[in-house]
Structure formats: C-alpha cells, structure tokens
Design a protein around this motif. Structure first.
Motif, PDB file in Angstrom:
ATOM      1  N   GLU A  40      26.660 -31.536   8.230  1.00  0.00           N
ATOM      2  CA  GLU A  40      26.192 -32.888   7.902  1.00  0.00           C
ATOM      3  C   GLU A  40      26.469 -33.783   9.107  1.00  0.00           C
ATOM      4  O   GLU A  40      27.587 -33.799   9.630  1.00  0.00           O
ATOM      5  CB  GLU A  40      26.908 -33.446   6.663  1.00  0.00           C
ATOM      6  CG  GLU A  40      26.619 -32.681   5.376  1.00  0.00           C
ATOM      7  CD  GLU A  40      27.337 -33.268   4.172  1.00  0.00           C
ATOM      8  OE1 GLU A  40      27.920 -34.385   4.321  1.00  0.00           O
ATOM      9  OE2 GLU A  40      27.354 -32.654   3.089  1.00  0.00           O
ATOM     10  N   THR A  42      25.667 -37.913  10.024  1.00  0.00           N
ATOM     11  CA  THR A  42      25.149 -39.186   9.534  1.00  0.00           C
ATOM     12  C   THR A  42      25.155 -40.193  10.680  1.00  0.00           C
ATOM     13  O   THR A  42      26.188 -40.368  11.361  1.00  0.00           O
ATOM     14  CB  THR A  42      26.017 -39.703   8.367  1.00  0.00           C
ATOM     15  OG1 THR A  42      26.039 -38.718   7.331  1.00  0.00           O
ATOM     16  CG2 THR A  42      25.447 -40.990   7.812  1.00  0.00           C
ATOM     17  N   THR A  84      21.180 -38.819   7.116  1.00  0.00           N
ATOM     18  CA  THR A  84      22.121 -37.711   7.316  1.00  0.00           C
ATOM     19  C   THR A  84      21.309 -36.454   7.591  1.00  0.00           C
ATOM     20  O   THR A  84      20.428 -36.078   6.814  1.00  0.00           O
ATOM     21  CB  THR A  84      23.018 -37.504   6.089  1.00  0.00           C
ATOM     22  OG1 THR A  84      23.770 -38.695   5.838  1.00  0.00           O
ATOM     23  CG2 THR A  84      23.982 -36.360   6.307  1.00  0.00           C
ATOM     24  N   THR A 136      21.173 -32.543   7.677  1.00  0.00           N
ATOM     25  CA  THR A 136      21.875 -31.440   7.003  1.00  0.00           C
ATOM     26  C   THR A 136      21.245 -30.123   7.423  1.00  0.00           C
ATOM     27  O   THR A 136      20.026 -30.037   7.663  1.00  0.00           O
ATOM     28  CB  THR A 136      21.806 -31.590   5.469  1.00  0.00           C
ATOM     29  OG1 THR A 136      20.428 -31.599   5.069  1.00  0.00           O
ATOM     30  CG2 THR A 136      22.491 -32.872   5.003  1.00  0.00           C
TER      31      THR A 136
END
Length: 242
Positions: free
Chosen positions: A157, A159, A194, A196
């Motif tokens: 992840e 962000t 974000t 991923t």
C-alpha cells in the motif's frame, strides 16, 4: 343484848337461802335404783403418764468482742497516705536440665505468581516520508513463518498525502539479504489515493530476515543508476525462514 338482836334476822335469812339451794340441787340429781344404790362403784385405773424430761441443749454464746483501741503513732512521725508498693518478685529461671524446645522454622513463603504476559506492542504506524507518501506492507497469508525457498507474499500500500499527481519510476521489495524485486514501474499516485499491489519473493537461507517497501521517485532509467531518488519505508516486516 342489843347487838345480838340485831344479827338474828340476818342469820335466819342465810339459813333460809341455804335450805332453798339444797332442795334445788336434790331435785336436779338423778334417781338411782335400789340395786344401783347398793352396788359399790368400781374404780377404773387410768394409765400413768411419765413426763419426758426436756432435752437440754447447751448453747455457747460467744463473748461480745470488745473494741481494743489501737495505739496511736507518735505525733512527731508523719503518716504517709500513699499505699505501700509491692516489690516485684523476680521470675525463676527455667531448670537447666530441661532441653530447650527446637526452633520453629517459619513457613515457606507462597510461590510467587508469575507476572502476567506482556502483550506485544502494536507495530508502529507508518508516517509520510519525504515525498508525502505513506508506504507499508503486510503478510497476505496472515503468517510470518515460511520454509527455505518458499515465496513470501505481501500486500503493498502506498498513499499520496501531498498535492497533485506523484510519479514514480520503480516500486518493489527490498530484503535484509540484499535482494530486490521490482513489483511495479513507471506509475503515478494521485493526491489522496492509495496504490495497492500484491507481490512476493523467496529467501534462500533459514533465519530471521527483514523485508521493506522501497520506491524510487525518479524516472525508470535514472532509478537503474546511482542517481535514483530512493526511499525505504519503515518499519517493514520480520520474516522467519525455517
């Protein structure tokens, strides 16, 4: 002669009275038959009664005590009003021939309770780095123990907390053994979004190793040289290889 004449009537009155009384008594007496009158009455013998002498009890009466005056103390000697003090009697020592009782040992203290297990502190939350990105990885399968050569999969992840669109050249996994694996290249992360991804790599030897997320914020070509702008995100993951 005059004196005798005066008492004659009185004597006649007395004799007349006695005669009347005697006739009255004779009239009241019971009449007896000729046989009863001739028989002589028989005298009955009554039992004799011997009086019992009273029991004589001798009672000794104590003499009345006489108060004997006590001698007064001499006038020149003062009388103390305080009561006499009792002299304490020293306790007798125990006989020496008796054996002393064995010393009593104190009971053993209760076993100490083990301290409660301390909970492992939660992992530190990642913070935004120099480029305004919060990057972290986590085990995909929920375990941290793997076999030698087994691929360790993680969730990635990243962000973007800064403004605008943030480009990056290379995004991948770095290990404490010096290995690196590219997971994504030539990508962008919008502000507030974000990125991923899932990826993994194996470890060639047993032991406890470390794994991090690394991003190069230069172009892909520059990232392949010594001038790439690389950032590694903490705290990373501890991997146990058996």
């Amino acid at each position: 002669m005059r004196h005798q004449r005066t008492h004659l009537p009185e004597l006649a009155i007395i004799l007349s009275t006695l005669t009347i009384l005697g006739c009255s008594l004779l009239s009241r007496a019971p009449l007896l038959s000729p046989k009863e009158a001739t028989e002589r009455p028989t005298r009955l013998l009554l039992p004799t009664f011997t009086p019992t002498l009273p029991l004589q009890v001798t009672i000794s009466i104590p003499p009345t005590p006489t108060e004997t005056p006590l001698p007064l103390p001499p006038t020149d000697t003062p009388i103390s009003e305080s009561p006499p003090t009792d002299t304490p009697v020293p306790a007798e020592p125990p006989p020496t021939d008796m054996p002393a009782p064995p010393p009593t040992e104190p009971p053993p203290p209760p076993p100490a309770e083990p301290p409660p297990p301390t909970e492992a502190p939660p992992p530190a939350e990642p913070v935004a780095g120099a480029h305004g990105v919060i990057g972290k990885i986590s085990f995909r399968d929920g375990r941290n123990t793997y076999a030698v050569g087994e691929k360790v999969f993680v969730k990635i992840e990243a962000t973007n907390t800064g403004p605008g669109l943030l480009p990056f050249g290379v995004l991948g996994l770095t290990t404490s053994t010096g290995a690196f694996q590219t997971s994504w290249s030539s990508g962008t992360i919008a502000s507030g979004d974000t990125f991923t991804h899932e990826d993994g790599l194996p470890f060639p030897s047993a032991g406890t190793h470390k794994m991090w997320l690394s991003i190069c914020f230069s172009s892909k070509e520059v990232c392949q040289g010594p001038d790439g702008d690389w950032e590694r995100f903490e705290p990373g993951l501890d991997v146990i290889i058996q």
